[in-house]
Design a protein around this motif. Sequence first.
Motif, PDB file in Angstrom:
ATOM      1  N   LEU A 104       0.825  -1.206   0.000  1.00  0.00           N
ATOM      2  CA  LEU A 104       0.000   0.000   0.000  1.00  0.00           C
ATOM      3  C   LEU A 104       0.864   1.262   0.000  1.00  0.00           C
ATOM      4  CD1 LEU A 104      -2.825  -0.890   2.565  1.00  0.00           C
ATOM      5  CD2 LEU A 104      -3.011  -0.722   0.079  1.00  0.00           C
ATOM      6  N   ALA A 105       0.398   2.281  -0.693  1.00  0.00           N
ATOM      7  CA  ALA A 105       1.081   3.576  -0.706  1.00  0.00           C
ATOM      8  C   ALA A 105       0.943   4.232   0.663  1.00  0.00           C
ATOM      9  CB  ALA A 105       0.446   4.466  -1.775  1.00  0.00           C
ATOM     10  N   VAL A 106       1.845   5.174   0.972  1.00  0.00           N
ATOM     11  CA  VAL A 106       1.741   5.883   2.254  1.00  0.00           C
ATOM     12  C   VAL A 106       1.664   7.389   2.040  1.00  0.00           C
ATOM     13  CG1 VAL A 106       2.918   4.104   3.589  1.00  0.00           C
ATOM     14  CG2 VAL A 106       4.269   5.965   2.584  1.00  0.00           C
ATOM     15  N   LYS A 107       1.092   8.060   3.036  1.00  0.00           N
ATOM     16  CA  LYS A 107       1.003   9.517   3.085  1.00  0.00           C
ATOM     17  C   LYS A 107       0.979   9.899   4.562  1.00  0.00           C
ATOM     18  CE  LYS A 107      -2.482   9.827   0.445  1.00  0.00           C
ATOM     19  NZ  LYS A 107      -2.808  11.146  -0.111  1.00  0.00           N
ATOM     20  N   LEU A 108       1.118  11.177   4.893  1.00  0.00           N
ATOM     21  CA  LEU A 108       1.255  11.506   6.306  1.00  0.00           C
ATOM     22  C   LEU A 108       0.738  12.904   6.632  1.00  0.00           C
ATOM     23  CD1 LEU A 108       2.483  10.298   8.952  1.00  0.00           C
ATOM     24  CD2 LEU A 108       4.591  11.516   8.416  1.00  0.00           C
ATOM     25  N   HIS A 109       0.009  13.000   7.766  1.00  0.00           N
ATOM     26  CA  HIS A 109      -0.271  14.298   8.376  1.00  0.00           C
ATOM     27  C   HIS A 109       1.042  14.726   9.040  1.00  0.00           C
ATOM     28  CE1 HIS A 109      -4.480  13.066   7.998  1.00  0.00           C
ATOM     29  NE2 HIS A 109      -4.857  14.287   8.351  1.00  0.00           N
ATOM     30  N   ALA A 110       1.737  15.654   8.441  1.00  0.00           N
ATOM     31  CA  ALA A 110       3.098  15.960   8.884  1.00  0.00           C
ATOM     32  C   ALA A 110       3.267  17.444   9.177  1.00  0.00           C
ATOM     33  CB  ALA A 110       4.094  15.543   7.792  1.00  0.00           C
ATOM     34  N   ASP A 153       7.462  20.608  14.163  1.00  0.00           N
ATOM     35  CA  ASP A 153       8.319  19.913  13.198  1.00  0.00           C
ATOM     36  C   ASP A 153       8.807  18.600  13.793  1.00  0.00           C
ATOM     37  OD1 ASP A 153      10.013  19.077  11.240  1.00  0.00           O
ATOM     38  OD2 ASP A 153      11.383  20.791  11.347  1.00  0.00           O
ATOM     39  N   GLN A 154       8.279  17.503  13.278  1.00  0.00           N
ATOM     40  CA  GLN A 154       8.661  16.163  13.774  1.00  0.00           C
ATOM     41  C   GLN A 154       9.538  15.427  12.761  1.00  0.00           C
ATOM     42  OE1 GLN A 154       7.381  14.738  16.852  1.00  0.00           O
ATOM     43  NE2 GLN A 154       6.957  16.901  17.145  1.00  0.00           N
ATOM     44  N   GLY A 155       9.864  16.071  11.651  1.00  0.00           N
ATOM     45  CA  GLY A 155      10.603  15.365  10.592  1.00  0.00           C
ATOM     46  C   GLY A 155       9.721  14.369   9.855  1.00  0.00           C
ATOM     47  N   GLY A 156       8.414  14.564   9.929  1.00  0.00           N
ATOM     48  CA  GLY A 156       7.474  13.619   9.304  1.00  0.00           C
ATOM     49  C   GLY A 156       7.532  13.639   7.785  1.00  0.00           C
ATOM     50  N   ALA A 157       7.726  14.813   7.205  1.00  0.00           N
ATOM     51  CA  ALA A 157       7.751  14.902   5.736  1.00  0.00           C
ATOM     52  C   ALA A 157       8.950  14.136   5.190  1.00  0.00           C
ATOM     53  CB  ALA A 157       7.793  16.365   5.297  1.00  0.00           C
ATOM     54  N   ALA A 158      10.109  14.284   5.849  1.00  0.00           N
ATOM     55  CA  ALA A 158      11.298  13.545   5.391  1.00  0.00           C
ATOM     56  C   ALA A 158      11.071  12.042   5.554  1.00  0.00           C
ATOM     57  CB  ALA A 158      12.527  13.989   6.178  1.00  0.00           C
ATOM     58  N   LEU A 159      10.361  11.670   6.617  1.00  0.00           N
ATOM     59  CA  LEU A 159      10.068  10.252   6.846  1.00  0.00           C
ATOM     60  C   LEU A 159       9.174   9.686   5.742  1.00  0.00           C
ATOM     61  CD1 LEU A 159       9.875   7.641   8.585  1.00  0.00           C
ATOM     62  CD2 LEU A 159       8.100   8.773   9.924  1.00  0.00           C
ATOM     63  N   VAL A 160       8.104  10.387   5.429  1.00  0.00           N
ATOM     64  CA  VAL A 160       7.192   9.852   4.396  1.00  0.00           C
ATOM     65  C   VAL A 160       7.889   9.869   3.035  1.00  0.00           C
ATOM     66  CG1 VAL A 160       5.896  11.979   3.833  1.00  0.00           C
ATOM     67  CG2 VAL A 160       4.768   9.763   3.664  1.00  0.00           C
ATOM     68  N   ALA A 161       8.752  10.851   2.807  1.00  0.00           N
ATOM     69  CA  ALA A 161       9.511  10.893   1.548  1.00  0.00           C
ATOM     70  C   ALA A 161      10.438   9.683   1.447  1.00  0.00           C
ATOM     71  CB  ALA A 161      10.309  12.189   1.457  1.00  0.00           C
ATOM     72  N   VAL A 189      11.630  19.775   2.797  1.00  0.00           N
ATOM     73  CA  VAL A 189      11.229  20.159   1.430  1.00  0.00           C
ATOM     74  C   VAL A 189      12.126  19.444   0.424  1.00  0.00           C
ATOM     75  CG1 VAL A 189      11.028  22.071  -0.214  1.00  0.00           C
ATOM     76  CG2 VAL A 189      10.375  22.422   2.187  1.00  0.00           C
ATOM     77  N   ALA A 190      13.427  19.478   0.673  1.00  0.00           N
ATOM     78  CA  ALA A 190      14.376  18.851  -0.260  1.00  0.00           C
ATOM     79  C   ALA A 190      14.118  17.343  -0.355  1.00  0.00           C
ATOM     80  CB  ALA A 190      15.806  19.118   0.204  1.00  0.00           C
ATOM     81  N   ALA A 191      13.820  16.714   0.779  1.00  0.00           N
ATOM     82  CA  ALA A 191      13.541  15.267   0.759  1.00  0.00           C
ATOM     83  C   ALA A 191      12.290  14.975  -0.063  1.00  0.00           C
ATOM     84  CB  ALA A 191      13.373  14.756   2.188  1.00  0.00           C
ATOM     85  N   MET A 192      11.282  15.829   0.076  1.00  0.00           N
ATOM     86  CA  MET A 192      10.052  15.639  -0.711  1.00  0.00           C
ATOM     87  C   MET A 192      10.339  15.787  -2.198  1.00  0.00           C
ATOM     88  SD  MET A 192       7.379  17.722   1.703  1.00  0.00           S
ATOM     89  CE  MET A 192       5.974  17.614   0.574  1.00  0.00           C
ATOM     90  N   ALA A 193      11.159  16.790  -2.541  1.00  0.00           N
ATOM     91  CA  ALA A 193      11.482  17.024  -3.957  1.00  0.00           C
ATOM     92  C   ALA A 193      12.159  15.795  -4.551  1.00  0.00           C
ATOM     93  CB  ALA A 193      12.374  18.256  -4.088  1.00  0.00           C
ATOM     94  N   THR A 194      13.096  15.225  -3.816  1.00  0.00           N
ATOM     95  CA  THR A 194      13.839  14.064  -4.323  1.00  0.00           C
ATOM     96  C   THR A 194      12.901  12.874  -4.523  1.00  0.00           C
ATOM     97  OG1 THR A 194      15.742  14.848  -3.094  1.00  0.00           O
ATOM     98  CG2 THR A 194      15.811  12.558  -3.824  1.00  0.00           C
ATOM     99  N   ALA A 195      11.965  12.704  -3.595  1.00  0.00           N
ATOM    100  CA  ALA A 195      11.084  11.525  -3.657  1.00  0.00           C
ATOM    101  C   ALA A 195       9.868  11.743  -4.564  1.00  0.00           C
ATOM    102  CB  ALA A 195      10.614  11.179  -2.250  1.00  0.00           C
ATOM    103  N   GLY A 196       9.616  12.980  -4.978  1.00  0.00           N
ATOM    104  CA  GLY A 196       8.409  13.252  -5.764  1.00  0.00           C
ATOM    105  C   GLY A 196       7.152  13.255  -4.899  1.00  0.00           C
ATOM    106  N   THR A 197       7.334  13.521  -3.609  1.00  0.00           N
ATOM    107  CA  THR A 197       6.192  13.558  -2.680  1.00  0.00           C
ATOM    108  C   THR A 197       5.480  14.906  -2.801  1.00  0.00           C
ATOM    109  OG1 THR A 197       7.350  12.051  -1.174  1.00  0.00           O
ATOM    110  CG2 THR A 197       5.575  13.385  -0.229  1.00  0.00           C
ATOM    111  N   VAL A 198       4.170  14.871  -2.952  1.00  0.00           N
ATOM    112  CA  VAL A 198       3.376  16.099  -3.124  1.00  0.00           C
ATOM    113  C   VAL A 198       3.156  16.774  -1.762  1.00  0.00           C
ATOM    114  CG1 VAL A 198       1.112  16.996  -3.873  1.00  0.00           C
ATOM    115  CG2 VAL A 198       2.218  15.136  -5.146  1.00  0.00           C
ATOM    116  N   GLY A 199       3.202  18.092  -1.726  1.00  0.00           N
ATOM    117  CA  GLY A 199       2.864  18.841  -0.522  1.00  0.00           C
ATOM    118  C   GLY A 199       1.385  19.206  -0.574  1.00  0.00           C
TER     119      GLY A 199
END
Length: 419
Positions: A251-257, A262-270, A288-298
């Motif tokens: 299953l795909a994942v997403k996160l209330h981050a 700031d818990q570092g949740g966005a980098a974790l989901v990325a 932000v940079a981790a999301m960009a690398t992973a293609g994770t949408v904000g």
Amino acid sequence: MRRRADDKANAMTEGSDSDVVWTNLHAATMSDGAQSYGEIRDAAIVVQSGRIAWIGPRRELPPAFRSLDTRDGKGGWMTPGLVDCHTHAVHAGSRSDEFEARLSGVTYEEIARRGGGILSTVRATRAATEPDLAAQSRARVERLMSGGVTTVEIKSGYGLSTESETKMLRVARRLGDELPVRVKTSFLGAHAVPPEFSGRADDYVALCIEEMLPAIVREGLADAVDAFCETIAFSPRQVEALFEAARAAGLAVKLHAEQLSDQGGAALVARYGGLSADHIEYLDEAGVAAMATAGTVGVLLPGAFYFLRETKVPPIAELRRHGVPMAVATDSNPGTSPMLSMTQAMNMACVLFRLTSQEALAGATINAARALGIAHETGSLEVGKAADMVLWDIARPADLSYAITPQQPTVRIVAGRVA
Ligand code: NIG
Ligand code: FE
């Protein structure tokens, strides 16, 4: 189980109305992402078997399509059907009592710590019968649809037991089967620690992983796994354990981050190749940079920002600079965003977060489809995609995010069918 939405899409397209060409309209195709509206003035849109077979300036319509029945766009603008990629639309009851408490100075976190907040909706949702929950939720989804939504994501997270989480997700699936709207579901068991696990969050996460998730996978009830990573909810370590289980289940994942801190949740989901990190007010540049690398949408949720009187704005400039796609959603829920209009969310994203009106419309269409992993299927007006489209009686696309008042399209089309 992720295949299910595609099956639905195919089922929807198979049974569609006869082939037609929509004319006497302009199109905002959103095929360039947020760079432009992808405007086509005096456009023609050919719909065949529920999909877009051709789109372009009307004068260039190929002869093969000229004999098709026409549909009159009455000079309006056709946009992709709106995609609300983050909602809690299935729940029971209201929390206007807590709204009053917050008006007198009590904070959202204090209410949560006193056993209110999410847990008060959990009590109401557990107590509701499945038909009652379906009726309450159906009215919300219909309201979203009347505002131009053709795809809606719905989370669980107010059941917090195997029985009640599956009840919520079954209701969400049923709404997708019964209404002309695509429904994507997310399992949000890790939304809050239920009272019977008070002080035993790790044990509750183990229940999510060992009992709830397998039951949900068995019944094909979820397309993704979500969690609330916050001091008042779950730690990054607990979220990671859940994401491992999601990955093992395919299953795909997403996160209330980064909603309240700031818990570092966005980098974790990325790191897990996640579809999206949502809220992200307290996101730092490394995230932000981790999301960009992973293609994770904000995913921006200005309704919750507004309703909680938050003052920290998500790092929009950094998201732009790093090329992170931004989506906009209602976050429709009883505690932080009692809102059922995507155009209103677009307006708030522009006014509160300074998005451009192109970014707001891209955020409500193509980037929202990316946040659900279905951008190949919907979210822009392009040949081969499902004909999910809405026609608006407006003079310019910016009119959609300009008005504070919720707006309604004159025609709503799902998989080619006027719905
Ligand atoms: O997206 N952040 C956590 N969950 C919801 C709020 C849920 C509630 O208060 O009922 C949100 O804001
Ligand atoms: Fe939410």
